[in-house]
Design an enzyme around this catalytic site. Structure first.
Site, PDB file in Angstrom:
ATOM      1  CD1 TRP A   1       6.508   2.872   7.572  1.00  0.00           C
ATOM      2  CD2 TRP A   1       6.184   1.756   5.806  1.00  0.00           C
ATOM      3  NE1 TRP A   1       7.540   2.948   6.706  1.00  0.00           N
ATOM      4  CE2 TRP A   1       7.418   2.344   5.639  1.00  0.00           C
ATOM      5  CE3 TRP A   1       5.971   0.946   4.657  1.00  0.00           C
ATOM      6  CZ2 TRP A   1       8.269   2.187   4.755  1.00  0.00           C
ATOM      7  CZ3 TRP A   1       6.662   0.539   3.431  1.00  0.00           C
ATOM      8  CH2 TRP A   1       7.923   1.412   3.606  1.00  0.00           C
ATOM      9  CB  ILE A   2       1.515  -0.956  12.155  1.00  0.00           C
ATOM     10  CG1 ILE A   2       2.136  -2.138  11.453  1.00  0.00           C
ATOM     11  CG2 ILE A   2       0.060  -1.329  12.671  1.00  0.00           C
ATOM     12  CD1 ILE A   2       1.748  -2.827  10.249  1.00  0.00           C
TER      13      ILE A   2
ATOM     14  CD  GLN B   1       3.075  -4.891 -14.504  1.00  0.00           C
ATOM     15  OE1 GLN B   1       3.024  -3.657 -14.305  1.00  0.00           O
ATOM     16  NE2 GLN B   1       3.371  -5.972 -13.684  1.00  0.00           N
TER      17      GLN B   1
ATOM     18  N   PRO C   1       8.989  -5.240   5.798  1.00  0.00           N
ATOM     19  CG  PRO C   1      10.747  -4.806   7.074  1.00  0.00           C
ATOM     20  CD  PRO C   1       9.374  -5.419   7.256  1.00  0.00           C
TER      21      PRO C   1
ATOM     22  CG  LEU D   1      -0.650  -7.649   4.924  1.00  0.00           C
ATOM     23  CD1 LEU D   1      -0.628  -9.130   5.181  1.00  0.00           C
ATOM     24  CD2 LEU D   1      -1.787  -7.239   4.162  1.00  0.00           C
TER      25      LEU D   1
ATOM     26  N   GLY E   1       5.310  -5.497   0.593  1.00  0.00           N
ATOM     27  CA  GLY E   1       4.393  -4.297   0.553  1.00  0.00           C
ATOM     28  C   GLY E   1       3.046  -4.682  -0.217  1.00  0.00           C
TER      29      GLY E   1
ATOM     30  CD  GLU F   1      -7.456   0.628   3.953  1.00  0.00           C
ATOM     31  OE1 GLU F   1      -8.241   0.230   3.376  1.00  0.00           O
ATOM     32  OE2 GLU F   1      -7.399   1.556   4.996  1.00  0.00           O
TER      33      GLU F   1
END
Length: 658
Positions: free
Chosen positions: A253-254, A566, A223, A220, A226, A466
């Site tokens: 980053w898999i 936020q 660059p 997924l 994210g 995740e």
């Protein structure tokens, strides 16, 4: 007295202090937050619904005038707490979901798996080699560890979520690097095939994946995407004949990226709206085999931790993917991705509760044997407080993991808030527990041979991947506001027909009058929890009422602009996390007391201590959100950050002047 009031819309609105219909928000689930038109981290779906709510037609309002509002209450405790309500179905009593056969099978697995990780797997060597040893990989395959939840008729062990959690806990206790290798394979790698695959896809891919003959990866992240998953650039173009898609793009980053044979890949594809004829780019999910050709991977990344797991870039260069390999419906990839992640998060809490268990054992062993000032250090109050807090954090994380896994096994469909909470809580708890373990062990804990520094390095990624904890906090809060907003919207609809909805309006007005007078709204856990925990139950109910009241005030105050607040959202999320933690330990400790378990009194103390401290935190947060001083605090924080960013670093002058 209530019956003598004439229920006109004007009277009801004054009592409820509800303003216009556009204030009651109607978010869709903000499962992944994106940056759009300057509205940081507001989801596309939330934004669309908000804009739609602002322009509701007169016809819709007229229809609502004669409508009796139906009651469609969620069974999720996390959903209800944001509305100041108490839904106990999924949390009380603490669920026991394994039948005798499942329990026996699990017991038969726990022994060999524990022995394997104690005697065969070498976490320090895996870390040094930056790969899982070949012998360990082979042993894991022979044990069936690569297909824990694959149905038995497709070559797996067919474990339930609860059984899976118990085995993942063992892995987490011993080696998080191996845990990531296994988790990237089955918790997310081929989870999409389990959840969304058709019969043909399952039969084709799951047997070889379950045996470990083939390894899976989840592709997924890119660059430029994210946390902002909707901004992926990888494309899938459908051929003119309609038989295949041509995939082009790259992922970074898999986990398992360099060793995988089967990839779940997310790419943008053009989808035509059958109603309007409009063509839009939407995310779709594809099952991609390395053997298709054009699939390459970069060298293993050099990482801070989880070094034993393989992490690499994966590139797709004109890869022809058969149309039969679309996972789910074309254009439904975002839904597929979010469901995969939501379904896997409980496993992270289970694994990290195991990590904490192992680290606490090291700390306790040192404290029980280390003598300073003529006394074992476990007798000193400073050490006792550390050990106690470590034990509470582990107890909460473990309780969350098995509460959620049981809910899933019982068929619950709403658990995404709970799953996100468990990931946030457990990843931060494990970091704190490991840090305190090193502190208790002193210089010994800082040494490589103690093994805790490796655990600390491994743990750091869990607050990032995740779903970063920051994004998940927004996810928790905005989901909560969504549901509270829907409740307000239903009340506003009821105002159009006050006579037909008199029961609902009387109930809602009564709650608000009592809440503003500082009185209980009638919520109670008596008879639900063990009598010895009634005081903790009362604190929990008060916390629910306080959270519900503040959430409603914030909705009325900010309306749809709440998505931009936020500073507020983070504090609401922290309180929601604390509140869910209170409930799961109340439930678990109640069951232990009712069953007369040997640890019941100890669990009672854990529960009471946790609830007392947590209630104080929630109350503090809620008061701050209601105070004018919080506005100034937020302004100050915003100004400090802006100045530092604009200056490219620290702004203040050096104390020496140079």
């Amino acid at each position: 007295m209530m019956q003598s009031v004439r229920w006109t819309p004007a009277v009801c609105q004054r009592a409820l202090q509800v303003v216009t219909p556009t204030i009651a928000l109607g978010f869709r689930s903000p499962a992944c937050f994106v940056i759009s038109n300057g509205r940081l981290y507001a989801s596309h779906s939330a934004q669309a619904v908000l804009e739609k709510a602002a322009s509701e037609s007169t016809a819709e309002v007229k229809t609502a005038t004669n409508m009796k509002v139906p009651s469609l209450e969620s069974k999720s405790f996390a959903v209800s707490m944001f509305k100041g309500q108490l839904s106990t179905e999924q949390v009380f009593p603490f669920p026991s979901v394994l039948n005798e056969e499942q329990s026996q099978f699990l017991k038969e697995l726990v022994g060999p798996v524990s022995k394997f990780f104690e005697e065969v797997n070498d976490p320090a060597k895996n870390d040094a080699l930056e790969k899982v040893e070949d012998g360990t990989m082979q042993g894991l395959k022979e044990m069936g560890a690569f297909g824990l939840q694959v149905p038995a008729d497709l070559g797996g062990l067919g474990l339930t979520n609860t059984q899976y959690a118990r085995l993942v806990e063992i892995v987490g206790m011993h080696d998080l690097g191996v845990g990531i290798t296994l988790g990237a394979h089955q918790s997310i790698g081929f989870k999409g095939i389990l959840l969304f695959g058709n019969k043909k896809q399952k039969e084709k891919y799951l047997p070889s994946l379950a045996s470990g003959e083939k390894i899976a990866a989840f592709c997924l992240t890119e660059p430029a995407s994210g946390s902002d998953a909707a901004s992926i650039k990888t494309t899938a173009v459908k051929s003119e004949c309609g038989q295949y898609y041509t995939l082009n793009g790259g992922k970074i980053w898999i986990s398992n990226g360099g060793i995988a044979d089967i990839f779940t890949v997310f790419a943008k594809s053009q989808v035509k709206d059958e109603t309007t004829g409009e063509v839009k780019d939407k995310i779709s999910a594809f099952i991609v085999e390395k053997d298709f050709g054009g699939v390459t991977s970069g060298p293993p990344e050099k990482k801070m931790g989880i070094k034993a797991s393989n992490t690499a870039e994966v590139h797709f260069d004109n890869v022809r993917v058969p149309a039969d390999n679309v996972l789910g419906e074309i254009g439904s990839g975002f839904k597929v991705a979010m469901n995969i992640l939501n379904n896997g998060r409980f496993g992270m809490a289970a694994a990290l509760s195991g990590t904490m268990k192992g680290v606490i054992s090291k700390a306790v062993d040192h404290a029980a044997n280390r003598t300073q000032f003529g006394n074992k250090i476990h007798n000193f109050g400073a050490i006792q407080e550390k050990v106690a807090r470590m034990a509470m954090l582990q107890y909460v994380s473990e309780s969350m993991a098995y509460m959620i896994s049981a809910n899933m096994d019982m068929g619950a469909t709403e658990f995404q808030i709970e799953a996100a909470i468990s990931k946030i809580f457990a990843s931060e708890a494990a970091w704190n527990v490991s840090d305190e373990c090193i502190q208790i062990m002193g210089g010994m804990g800082f040494m490589k041979d103690a093994g805790v520094e490796r655990v600390m390095r491994d743990l750091r990624i869990f607050r990032i991947f995740e779903g970063t904890n920051d994004i998940l906090r927004l996810f928790v809060a905005l989901n909560g506001f969504q549901n509270a907003g829907n409740q307000l919207k239903n009340i506003q609809k009821a105002l159009k027909n006050p006579i037909g909805n008199a029961g609902l309006l009387v109930s809602e007005i009564g709650k608000r009058i009592k809440r503003r007078a500082g009185m209980s709204t009638g919520l109670s856990l008596k008879g639900v929890i063990h009598p010895e925990l009634n005081s903790s139950g009362e604190l929990t109910v008060k916390a629910i009422e306080e959270l519900g009241g503040v959430v409603e005030i914030l909705l009325l105050k900010h309306g749809k602009k709440i998505v931009d607040e936020q500073f507020v959202l983070m504090r609401v999320a922290d309180s929601a996390i604390d509140l869910y933690a209170m409930v799961v330990v109340l439930s678990r400790a109640s069951r232990s007391l009712s069953q007369g378990l040997p640890s019941a009194e100890h669990e009672k103390v854990l529960c009471e201590t946790w609830c007392t401290e947590t209630y104080a935190r929630i109350t503090k947060n809620m008061k701050e959100l209601n105070s004018s001083s919080s506005k100034q605090l937020f302004r100050n924080l915003r100004a400090i950050s802006k100045a530092v960013v604009e200056n490219g670093g620290i702004v203040s002058a050096h104390p020496l002047g140079f």
